[in-house]
Design a protein around this motif. Structure first.
Motif, mmCIF file in Angstrom:
data_model
loop_
_atom_site.group_PDB
_atom_site.id
_atom_site.type_symbol
_atom_site.label_atom_id
_atom_site.label_comp_id
_atom_site.label_asym_id
_atom_site.label_seq_id
_atom_site.Cartn_x
_atom_site.Cartn_y
_atom_site.Cartn_z
ATOM 1 N N UNK A 187 45.988 -11.415 -23.619
ATOM 2 C CA UNK A 187 45.447 -11.628 -24.962
ATOM 3 C C UNK A 187 46.260 -12.706 -25.675
ATOM 4 N N UNK A 188 45.551 -13.554 -26.422
ATOM 5 C CA UNK A 188 46.237 -14.527 -27.261
ATOM 6 C C UNK A 188 47.233 -13.815 -28.172
ATOM 7 N N UNK A 219 52.664 -11.126 -17.244
ATOM 8 C CA UNK A 219 51.526 -12.043 -17.360
ATOM 9 C C UNK A 219 50.445 -11.485 -18.270
ATOM 10 N N UNK A 220 50.148 -10.197 -18.156
ATOM 11 C CA UNK A 220 49.242 -9.530 -19.098
ATOM 12 C C UNK A 220 50.092 -8.866 -20.167
ATOM 13 N N UNK A 221 49.603 -8.837 -21.391
ATOM 14 C CA UNK A 221 50.418 -8.263 -22.467
ATOM 15 C C UNK A 221 49.822 -6.993 -23.074
ATOM 16 N N UNK A 222 48.731 -6.475 -22.465
ATOM 17 C CA UNK A 222 48.109 -5.245 -22.948
ATOM 18 C C UNK A 222 47.530 -4.506 -21.753
ATOM 19 N N UNK A 223 47.861 -3.208 -21.620
ATOM 20 C CA UNK A 223 47.327 -2.405 -20.524
ATOM 21 C C UNK A 223 46.662 -1.166 -21.088
ATOM 22 N N UNK A 235 41.796 -13.043 -20.185
ATOM 23 C CA UNK A 235 41.574 -12.606 -18.815
ATOM 24 C C UNK A 235 41.723 -11.103 -18.720
ATOM 25 N N UNK A 236 41.097 -10.512 -17.694
ATOM 26 C CA UNK A 236 41.153 -9.058 -17.519
ATOM 27 C C UNK A 236 41.142 -8.710 -16.041
ATOM 28 N N UNK A 237 41.812 -7.623 -15.715
ATOM 29 C CA UNK A 237 41.809 -7.080 -14.354
ATOM 30 C C UNK A 237 41.628 -5.577 -14.446
#
Length: 366
Positions: free
Chosen positions: A246-247, A273-277, A304-306
């Motif tokens: 997320x920005x 790399x991702x900042x929210x789970x 982006x999302x995984x």
């Protein structure tokens, strides 16, 4: 109550135990208007047939503990045994197998100031060929007091009548846990409704001392109680882990919007790399697809999302439960056995494995 989902009274019971995991059934019954005998019968049936448990969960922020979300990939055929080993550790929770049985995800708890040593101890059994990624859980943004789907059966007056106390705002002040505290919390992580006579035995204290100390820990918000019960009983068959990039300037807005989703059982800001789970519950795989396309994609600032489906949980918040009854065991399908033919064994790495922490790689010490 032998159906696939819970009826109204059982949902009220689960919600009440989430509000106060140690509330006497007589008090719960008086609040929701159900007799002690009926409620006791339902509670026993939920425990015996569906694995209902109340467990103690230490509040890491208030006891000097740091939490790490760990992903273990390319572990090959060792995945089931490794997941079982991790589940037996007191410093590891939320152990799940994902990616058709080829990946393990868990949360490792380390003392602040001893993070490296704590991670090494917890992960020393990981094969050398495995790739390990860790992300520090910075701040919960949803689910800290329970999944909202599991806590919508009582009205506000009923919740107020059951709430045990208002936790003291420690304002960052840490509670120093002693050996007896840890022994008590280990016992309560298996059964949060243990009587004070049993807690006195495991701590070596008097019953009165055990009662006072637990009250103090709860008042200081050093320990909380939560309910463990299969999401499928609420009609949610699929559990998934979702990572979002997320920005940064929109992270607060995105987190608040995500927290309102009923599918989100827990969410937190993380490093890496991702900042929210988020831990996400959906009714089926089609529901997960719809959730990702129609809700996640509309969140502000998502770059982006995984998503990875959790095919099996070997441990949730508390210590692994004892063997379930035969009936319950038949209801718990060994997903890994069914998917074993679909799994692929990763090629063995030529050198030592890679340990990726917050996007920085380290050698696995095992």
């Amino acid at each position: 109550m032998d159906g696939c989902e819970l009826d109204r009274v059982n949902r009220q019971l689960v919600h009440a135990l989430q509000v106060d995991g140690r509330a006497p059934l007589s008090r719960i019954g008086s609040v929701i208007g159900v007799s002690d005998r009926t409620l006791g019968h339902r509670y026993r049936r939920l425990r015996e047939l569906h694995g209902l448990r109340v467990v103690a969960v230490p509040n890491s922020r208030n006891i000097g503990v740091r939490d790490w979300l760990v992903r273990i990939r390319q572990a090959g055929e060792t995945v089931p045994a490794l997941a079982a080993q991790l589940a037996r550790r007191q410093d590891v929770t939320w152990v799940g197998i994902a990616a058709a049985g080829t990946e393990i995800m868990c949360i490792v708890h380390t003392l602040i100031g001893e993070e490296d040593a704590g991670l090494w101890r917890a992960l020393r059994q990981v094969p050398r060929a495995a790739v390990i990624t860790t992300q520090c859980l910075l701040q919960p943004v949803a689910g800290a007091t329970g999944w909202q789907v599991r806590t919508e059966a009582l009205d506000s007056d009923e919740v107020s009548a059951l709430r045990p106390h208002a936790a003291h705002d420690s304002d960052g002040e840490r509670v120093e846990l002693q050996d007896g505290d840890w022994r008590m919390l280990r016992a309560l992580s298996k059964d949060g409704r243990l009587g004070f006579s049993r807690l006195a035995e495991v701590t070596g204290w008097s019953e009165a001392s055990a009662r006072r100390r637990l009250a103090t820990l709860r008042h200081s918000d050093a320990v909380r109680f939560t309910v463990e019960i299969a999401p499928a009983l609420f009609g949610y068959e699929v559990e998934a882990m979702v990572w979002l990039k997320v920005t940064p300037m929109l992270l607060s807005e995105t987190s608040a919007a995500l927290a309102r989703h009923p599918e989100v059982a827990f969410a937190a800001h993380v490093t890496g790399d991702s900042n929210l789970m988020a831990m996400v519950m959906c009714r089926d795989t089609q529901g997960l697809s719809h959730y990702m396309l129609q809700q996640i994609s509309l969140l502000p600032g998502v770059l982006g999302a995984e998503a990875q489906i959790v095919v099996r949980r070997t441990k949730r918040a508390g210590s692994p439960p004892p063997a379930l009854t035969t009936t319950a065991a038949r209801r718990h399908v060994d997903t890994h056995a069914m998917l074993r033919g679909m799994s692929t064994t990763s090629p063995v790495a030529a050198a030592s494995p890679r340990f990726r922490t917050d996007a920085i790689e380290h050698a696995n010490p095992s």
